[in-house]
Design an enzyme around this catalytic site. Sequence first.
Site, PDB file in Angstrom:
ATOM      1  CG  ASP A   9      45.466  71.822  39.750  1.00 20.82           C
ATOM      2  OD1 ASP A   9      45.126  72.995  39.969  1.00 20.82           O
ATOM      3  OD2 ASP A   9      45.434  71.306  38.616  1.00 20.82           O
ATOM      4  CG  ASP A  33      44.631  85.346  37.071  1.00 22.69           C
ATOM      5  OD1 ASP A  33      43.452  84.960  37.022  1.00 22.69           O
ATOM      6  OD2 ASP A  33      44.999  86.469  36.694  1.00 22.69           O
TER       7      ASP A  33
END
Length: 300
Positions: A9, A33
């Site tokens: 991540d 995003d």
Amino acid sequence: MKVTLLQGDITRQATDAVVNAANSSLMGGGGVDGAIHRRGGPGILAECRQLRASRYDQGLPTGEAVATTAGDLPARWVIHTVGPIHSVREDRSELLVSCYRESLRVADELGARSVAFPAISAGSFGWPMEDAARIALGTVRSVVTQVEDVRFVLFDTAAYQTFQQVLQGLGPTDEEIAALLAEQPSERWERLFLLYDGLTEADLQVSWGSEEGPYSEPLNAVISMLVGLKITVVFDWPAWRAFPGGNGLDQAPVADAARLATTLIRGERFSDGTIHAAIQNGTFHAILRRLRHWYEHERQ
């Protein structure tokens, strides 16, 4: 520069900066995003709104980059860049290259020394993962930057494995090649330059009908010295077009001269006249000139 591949991540990377694969609106979206805006909190969106109200009233153009706070992320800054949508009818690779170059330029302006990248354009923008990896890794390794630590944080196993395969295929870094060259004894370098300096115009001519081969004995000796210096253990470099006629090689890392020498010498095996063409257009001399400058002024 150290380049590292990670699966995980990107919002959890405690780097100076993380790169957001943004959309032009800078208002958040899906994928990386959306994850960055969600975990980073409202501070990121607030600065993005300020940018839209001032510098980017029409949105952030594709290929450009701009920085904001990282909000609640463990990073210090978020660098937003808009990747191109992949097209089978139009080559947009330069825009993707620009995303990485501009992101590193902004990182340098910020004073960032560590940057985490996602695979820009390789998600919903449809860029084939292998090509996206080749562009990403090749660009980052070629940019002159003060960033010391670049991490590519890939979301899933398939993306990670693709980047890993592409990275392995790129061969050694500039630093590794320079270290390899520095390992070679001074006597070999001195011999190479002595032989090169002794070449005459006649030595550089090609005799295609000669039983001894197309190249003269003195020229063959120089080529053999290049091989003996183990320059040609580096990979066949696909970006040789970056230095047409050797132009720009004087300002490039010495590793590029080694890569170019490799390409020419290996290319000769498959296409007669590769080295002859390099002599005629100046590339051969540019390689030797760059190697000499490195040996005399940069070698450690």
